[in-house]
Design a protein around this motif. Structure first.
Motif, PDB file in Angstrom:
ATOM      1  N   GLY A 111      28.464  49.249  35.973  1.00  0.00           N
ATOM      2  CA  GLY A 111      29.348  48.153  36.352  1.00  0.00           C
ATOM      3  C   GLY A 111      29.450  47.950  37.851  1.00  0.00           C
ATOM      4  N   VAL A 112      29.751  46.718  38.240  1.00  0.00           N
ATOM      5  CA  VAL A 112      30.006  46.379  39.644  1.00  0.00           C
ATOM      6  C   VAL A 112      31.151  45.377  39.683  1.00  0.00           C
ATOM      7  N   ALA A 113      32.065  45.577  40.616  1.00  0.00           N
ATOM      8  CA  ALA A 113      33.121  44.604  40.879  1.00  0.00           C
ATOM      9  C   ALA A 113      33.084  44.252  42.359  1.00  0.00           C
ATOM     10  N   ALA A 114      33.160  42.960  42.662  1.00  0.00           N
ATOM     11  CA  ALA A 114      33.113  42.491  44.050  1.00  0.00           C
ATOM     12  C   ALA A 114      34.258  41.519  44.286  1.00  0.00           C
ATOM     13  N   LEU A 115      35.085  41.810  45.283  1.00  0.00           N
ATOM     14  CA  LEU A 115      36.260  40.992  45.588  1.00  0.00           C
ATOM     15  C   LEU A 115      36.088  40.339  46.956  1.00  0.00           C
ATOM     16  N   PRO A 116      35.978  39.005  47.017  1.00  0.00           N
ATOM     17  CA  PRO A 116      35.884  38.333  48.315  1.00  0.00           C
ATOM     18  C   PRO A 116      37.257  38.218  48.971  1.00  0.00           C
ATOM     19  N   VAL A 117      37.296  38.419  50.272  1.00  0.00           N
ATOM     20  CA  VAL A 117      38.531  38.291  51.041  1.00  0.00           C
ATOM     21  C   VAL A 117      38.269  37.241  52.106  1.00  0.00           C
ATOM     22  N   THR A 118      38.941  36.111  52.029  1.00  0.00           N
ATOM     23  CA  THR A 118      38.682  35.003  52.933  1.00  0.00           C
ATOM     24  C   THR A 118      39.455  35.172  54.224  1.00  0.00           C
ATOM     25  N   TRP A 119      38.750  35.065  55.338  1.00  0.00           N
ATOM     26  CA  TRP A 119      39.404  35.091  56.641  1.00  0.00           C
ATOM     27  C   TRP A 119      39.918  33.701  56.980  1.00  0.00           C
ATOM     28  N   ASP A 120      38.994  32.758  57.064  1.00  0.00           N
ATOM     29  CA  ASP A 120      39.318  31.364  57.346  1.00  0.00           C
ATOM     30  C   ASP A 120      38.123  30.550  56.910  1.00  0.00           C
ATOM     31  N   GLU A 122      35.510  30.087  58.358  1.00  0.00           N
ATOM     32  CA  GLU A 122      34.260  30.569  58.942  1.00  0.00           C
ATOM     33  C   GLU A 122      33.550  31.623  58.101  1.00  0.00           C
ATOM     34  N   GLY A 123      34.200  32.176  57.094  1.00  0.00           N
ATOM     35  CA  GLY A 123      33.485  33.150  56.283  1.00  0.00           C
ATOM     36  C   GLY A 123      34.401  34.103  55.543  1.00  0.00           C
ATOM     37  N   ARG A 124      33.752  35.099  54.905  1.00  0.00           N
ATOM     38  CA  ARG A 124      34.472  36.055  54.069  1.00  0.00           C
ATOM     39  C   ARG A 124      33.952  37.462  54.317  1.00  0.00           C
ATOM     40  N   LEU A 125      34.737  38.432  53.900  1.00  0.00           N
ATOM     41  CA  LEU A 125      34.217  39.769  53.698  1.00  0.00           C
ATOM     42  C   LEU A 125      34.315  40.037  52.201  1.00  0.00           C
ATOM     43  N   VAL A 126      33.477  40.926  51.706  1.00  0.00           N
ATOM     44  CA  VAL A 126      33.490  41.266  50.285  1.00  0.00           C
ATOM     45  C   VAL A 126      33.683  42.771  50.150  1.00  0.00           C
ATOM     46  N   LEU A 127      34.690  43.149  49.406  1.00  0.00           N
ATOM     47  CA  LEU A 127      34.977  44.543  49.094  1.00  0.00           C
ATOM     48  C   LEU A 127      34.427  44.797  47.698  1.00  0.00           C
ATOM     49  N   SER A 128      33.530  45.785  47.567  1.00  0.00           N
ATOM     50  CA  SER A 128      32.865  45.992  46.276  1.00  0.00           C
ATOM     51  C   SER A 128      32.821  47.466  45.911  1.00  0.00           C
ATOM     52  N   VAL A 129      32.659  47.705  44.613  1.00  0.00           N
ATOM     53  CA  VAL A 129      32.564  49.071  44.110  1.00  0.00           C
ATOM     54  C   VAL A 129      31.529  49.100  42.992  1.00  0.00           C
ATOM     55  N   THR A 130      30.752  50.172  42.933  1.00  0.00           N
ATOM     56  CA  THR A 130      29.724  50.370  41.905  1.00  0.00           C
ATOM     57  C   THR A 130      30.152  51.527  41.013  1.00  0.00           C
ATOM     58  N   LEU A 131      30.014  51.349  39.689  1.00  0.00           N
ATOM     59  CA  LEU A 131      30.530  52.329  38.738  1.00  0.00           C
ATOM     60  C   LEU A 131      29.450  52.845  37.799  1.00  0.00           C
ATOM     61  N   ALA A 132      29.734  54.011  37.213  1.00  0.00           N
ATOM     62  CA  ALA A 132      28.878  54.581  36.171  1.00  0.00           C
ATOM     63  C   ALA A 132      29.382  54.154  34.795  1.00  0.00           C
ATOM     64  N   ARG A 133      30.257  53.165  34.748  1.00  0.00           N
ATOM     65  CA  ARG A 133      30.835  52.644  33.525  1.00  0.00           C
ATOM     66  C   ARG A 133      31.034  51.143  33.724  1.00  0.00           C
ATOM     67  N   PRO A 134      31.345  50.378  32.679  1.00  0.00           N
ATOM     68  CA  PRO A 134      31.560  48.940  32.870  1.00  0.00           C
ATOM     69  C   PRO A 134      32.709  48.654  33.831  1.00  0.00           C
ATOM     70  N   ALA A 135      32.524  47.672  34.691  1.00  0.00           N
ATOM     71  CA  ALA A 135      33.610  47.197  35.535  1.00  0.00           C
ATOM     72  C   ALA A 135      34.432  46.176  34.741  1.00  0.00           C
ATOM     73  N   THR A 136      35.727  46.110  35.020  1.00  0.00           N
ATOM     74  CA  THR A 136      36.633  45.202  34.313  1.00  0.00           C
ATOM     75  C   THR A 136      37.546  44.513  35.327  1.00  0.00           C
ATOM     76  N   GLU A 137      38.396  43.646  34.822  1.00  0.00           N
ATOM     77  CA  GLU A 137      39.370  42.995  35.694  1.00  0.00           C
ATOM     78  C   GLU A 137      40.319  44.022  36.305  1.00  0.00           C
ATOM     79  N   GLU A 138      40.545  45.122  35.621  1.00  0.00           N
ATOM     80  CA  GLU A 138      41.385  46.171  36.193  1.00  0.00           C
ATOM     81  C   GLU A 138      40.723  46.771  37.437  1.00  0.00           C
ATOM     82  N   THR A 139      39.395  46.845  37.441  1.00  0.00           N
ATOM     83  CA  THR A 139      38.677  47.313  38.629  1.00  0.00           C
ATOM     84  C   THR A 139      38.972  46.400  39.811  1.00  0.00           C
ATOM     85  N   VAL A 140      38.957  45.095  39.563  1.00  0.00           N
ATOM     86  CA  VAL A 140      39.274  44.127  40.616  1.00  0.00           C
ATOM     87  C   VAL A 140      40.711  44.314  41.093  1.00  0.00           C
TER      88      VAL A 140
END
Length: 256
Positions: A111-120, A122-140
């Motif tokens: 699984g992978v979950a990726a959360l975009p964080v908008t600055w303005d 001009e762009g975003r940063l993305v906070l992400s995590v990789t798992l050995a199990r399925p990612a879910t909305e709880e991961t986000v």
């Protein structure tokens, strides 16, 4: 748009934060913060575990949930990244061939979950995590608890670079104005932060004004006084069009 694995200044603060995130997410293998400027190359700011190779691989041609979150501005979740037909080029065999140093890790990735964080605008940063199990909305939801810390840690890391100090001060100031404006929208519309940001972004596009100017104008309109800002070149001064847009937005939010 193509990516790059070249990193901005990375501090122990960012790396420690990613280690904390990985420890907080059950089944986590790695984590990353990547930067997605509008119109510029994507890059990794900091990585932990196999994401040291996995996230740059996504940004540099394989595609995947991390660049998808950066492009769309929406959280991206997959239960089994190598079986997900949204990213046909992201394969186990391709990673083994191009990144053999992590060959023992790739079969464990699911699984992978990726959360975009908008600055303005001009762009975003993305906070992400990789798992050995399925990612879910709880991961986000776990990632959401760290989004502000990640954003501020990135500011600290970037501010350590002499060539980026002025730019990062501008970024911090824009972020402060946007957070205040988002708070106004949340209070009046009784919505979540993502919807508040979408409301501000849509209003800025419809009125053809910068979202940071709209944010400051909205705060000043509601307060009836200038927003607190630093003096000098970094002061955000809304143009008349931005002030008119703020008036229209406030009327819409108040149902007038």
């Amino acid at each position: 748009m193509t990516g790059t694995s070249a990193k901005p200044a990375v501090t122990p603060l960012l790396e420690e934060l990613l280690a904390r995130i990985a420890a907080d997410v059950p089944g986590a293998l790695g984590a990353a913060v990547s930067v997605h400027p509008r119109g510029g190359p994507w890059s990794t700011a900091a990585t932990y575990g196999p994401d040291t190779a996995f996230v740059p691989a996504q940004l540099n041609g394989f595609d995947g949930p991390v660049p998808a979150a950066g492009r769309t501005g929406a959280p991206t979740v997959t239960a089994d990244v190598f079986a997900d037909d949204r990213w046909p080029a992201l394969t186990l065999s391709g990673l083994r061939e191009q990144h053999p140093g992590f060959a023992a890790d790739w079969p464990r990735v699911r699984g992978v979950a990726a959360l975009p964080v908008t600055w303005d605008s001009e762009g975003r940063l993305v906070l992400s995590v990789t798992l050995a199990r399925p990612a879910t909305e709880e991961t986000v939801n776990v990632l959401r608890r760290y989004e502000r810390l990640a954003a501020m840690a990135l500011v600290v890391a970037e501010a350590a670079r002499p060539d980026r100090t002025e730019q990062m001060l501008d970024l911090v100031q824009s972020r402060a104005a946007l957070e205040e404006a988002k708070g106004i929208v949340i209070a009046l519309r009784r919505c979540d932060p993502d919807e508040a940001w979408s409301t501000l972004r849509r209003a800025s596009q419809e009125c053809n004004v910068k979202v940071r100017e709209l944010a400051v104008a909205l705060v000043e309109l509601l307060a009836g006084a200038p927003a607190p800002q630093p003096d000098g070149d970094r002061t955000i001064t809304p143009r008349p069009a931005a002030r008119r847009a703020a008036e229209q937005l406030l009327r819409a939010l108040e149902g007038r």
